[in-house]
Scaffold this motif. Structure first.
Motif, short mmCIF file in Angstrom:
data_model
loop_
_atom_site.label_atom_id
_atom_site.label_comp_id
_atom_site.label_asym_id
_atom_site.label_seq_id
_atom_site.Cartn_x
_atom_site.Cartn_y
_atom_site.Cartn_z
N UNK A 100 20.16 -10.72 -10.77
CA UNK A 100 21.10 -11.00 -11.76
C UNK A 100 20.98 -9.64 -12.62
N UNK A 101 22.27 -9.25 -13.13
CA UNK A 101 22.28 -8.07 -13.66
C UNK A 101 23.58 -7.90 -14.70
N UNK A 102 23.36 -7.06 -15.66
CA UNK A 102 24.40 -6.68 -16.69
C UNK A 102 24.90 -5.49 -16.49
N UNK A 103 24.74 -4.69 -15.28
CA UNK A 103 25.46 -3.54 -15.12
C UNK A 103 26.78 -3.35 -15.01
N UNK A 104 27.56 -4.31 -15.09
CA UNK A 104 29.07 -4.39 -15.60
C UNK A 104 29.42 -4.03 -16.76
N UNK A 105 28.48 -4.26 -17.76
CA UNK A 105 28.74 -4.20 -19.03
C UNK A 105 28.33 -2.82 -19.81
N UNK A 106 29.38 -1.77 -19.73
CA UNK A 106 28.63 -0.42 -20.05
C UNK A 106 28.43 -0.37 -21.43
#
Length: 364
Positions: free
Chosen positions: A278-284
Motif C-alpha cells: 500500500x502506498x500514497x506515492x501517487x499523491x504529490x
C-alpha cells in the motif's frame, strides 16, 4: 458490478504498466482479510462491523465471492467490542485474531487496526473452542499476527507502554493513556504449538527491533523465514517504508526506499516473484512527516523485477469530500487474485469499508 479488463494508470516514477487487471466488487460491508492458501479449502477470514452504534466487530468466514458469510465469534466467550484482524493457522481449521481486553476503553486506539489493549485469541473456523493465547498489560498492544509456513513460529507487532503521557494527547482520550501511540513498538516472535492449551501454545518469547526504536507493523514471514514489516523511527506519526530482515532481526533491508511517502503492508505473492503493498506515492500533495494522516489516501501497488506498478485507482477523482484508503489485502493460493479492503473516508469519519476482488491475467 464487473469492471472490464483494463490497464491501470502508471504514476510519476513508475514504469509503463504491462498488467491487465479486472475488478469485481464483492461487498459493501468489509474489514481486514486473510485468504487461506493451503489445499484444505478456499475460505476467507474477515472482520466486519456488527453494531453500528458502538462500531463493535466480529470475525466471519466466507467464500471468496462473499457468499455463505458466517459469524464465528458472536455468542462466544470472546468479549464484545473490537474483534478482528484474523489470520488463518496453517491447518485451515483455526483462526487467530485480536480482541480488546479489560484495559480497553473502546476508543480509537483500541480498535484492532491499532491493537492497543488487545489480546490475541484463537478459535476454530466453526466458531468453537475460543481461547486467549497472548494477553497484554495496560496500554500495551498486540497487532497483526502471522505464522511461518511450518506453523511453528508466530510473529506480531507488540507495543510496550512507554510511561510517558502528554496532556494534549490525554485530552483526546484516544485509548492509550495519553501516550504517543507511535512509540514503544517491537516485533514479538514466539514458538507455536497448536496442540498446547491457551497461552501455553506460545513459548520461547523474544522481541526484536531491527531498525532501532520506533513503530513496527508486521506483514508476513516468508517461506525462508524472513520477516516483512513496516518501520518508522522516533515516534513520528506516519508509516515510512517496508523492510525485510532475518528472524533474529539481523540484516534489515529496505524493500521500497521511497522517503516522504506512506508505504505499508508488504506481502509477497505465493511465487515470491512479486510484492503487493500500500502506498500514497501517487499523491504529490502529501509528504511525510509534515502532512497529516487526516489527508491520507492509499492505493494498492505491485513491485516486480521490471518495476513498480499501481494496481488500483479509487482516488482517481481526488475528491475533496471523500478520500479512499486501500487498507488491507490478501493473495489467493495461485497468486492471480487479490481480495482487498478499501475504506471511504469523509473527513475523519470512516464510512462502510468495501471488499473488492482484483484478478490478474497471469499468476504474479
Amino acid at each position: 458490478m464487473f469492471f472490464p479488463s483494463c490497464k491501470t494508470i502508471s504514476t510519476a516514477g513508475d514504469n509503463k504498466n504491462p498488467l491487465n487487471i479486472s475488478f469485481l466488487k464483492i461487498d459493501d460491508v468489509g474489514g481486514r482479510i486473510d485468504w487461506f492458501t493451503g489445499e484444505k479449502h478456499n475460505l476467507v477470514a474477515i472482520d466486519g462491523i456488527t453494531n453500528d452504534l458502538m462500531k463493535n466487530t466480529d470475525v466471519f468466514i466466507m467464500n471468496p465471492d462473499g457468499s455463505e458469510k458466517t459469524n464465528i465469534t458472536e455468542g462466544t466467550i470472546v468479549p464484545e467490542g473490537f474483534i478482528g484482524n484474523p489470520v488463518w493457522y496453517n491447518d485451515g481449521e483455526h483462526i487467530v485474531f485480536q480482541a480488546e481486553n479489560e484495559h480497553s476503553e473502546h476508543r480509537f486506539l483500541n480498535h484492532m487496526a491499532w491493537g492497543i489493549n488487545n489480546d490475541l485469541w484463537i478459535i476454530t473456523k466453526d466458531g468453537n473452542d475460543p481461547e486467549i493465547i497472548y494477553s497484554t498489560e495496560l496500554n500495551h498492544g498486540a497487532l497483526h499476527a502471522h505464522f511461518n509456513s511450518e506453523g511453528n513460529t508466530i510473529i506480531f507487532s507488540e507495543r510496550t507502554a512507554t510511561g510517558q503521557s502528554f496532556e494534549w494527547i490525554e485530552r483526546l482520550n484516544l485509548g492509550a493513556g495519553g501516550e504517543n501511540q507511535w512509540a514503544g513498538w517491537s516485533i514479538h516472535i514466539a514458538d507455536f504449538d497448536i496442540n498446547n492449551t491457551g497461552k501455553e501454545k506460545l513459548s520461547n518469547h523474544r522481541n526484536i527491533t531491527p531498525n532501532g526504536p520506533g513503530f513496527y507493523e508486521t506483514h508476513a514471514i516468508t517461506d525462508d523465514n524472513k520477516i516483512v514489516y513496516s518501520f518508522t523511527s522516533g515516534g513520528q506519526g506516519y508509516i515510512d517504508d517496508i523492510f525485510i530482515c532475518n528472524v533474529d532481526g539481523s540484516d534489515p533491508v529496505n524493500l521500497i526506499n521511497n522517503p516522504g511517502s506512506w508505504e505499508e503492508h508488504g506481502n509477497f505473492s505465493p511465487s515470491g516473484r512479486s510484492m503487493a503493498f500500500l502506498s500514497n506515492r501517487f499523491d504529490t500533495s502529501w509528504e511525510a512527516p509534515r502532512s497529516r494522516t487526516t489527508a491520507l489516501r492509499l492505493e494498492l501497488y505491485l513491485k516486480r523485477e521490471d518495476g513498480i506498478f499501481k494496481l488500483t485507482d479509487h482516488n482517481s477523482q481526488m475528491n475533496e469530500e471523500i478520500r479512499y484508503l486501500v487498507s488491507d489485502f490478501s493473495w489467493n493460493k495461485d497468486g492471480d487474485k487479490i481480495l482487498y479492503q478499501v475504506a471511504p473516508m469523509k473527513g475523519i469519519e470512516a464510512l462502510s469499508p468495501q471488499i473488492w476482488l482484483l484478478q490478474f491475467d497471469d499468476p504474479q
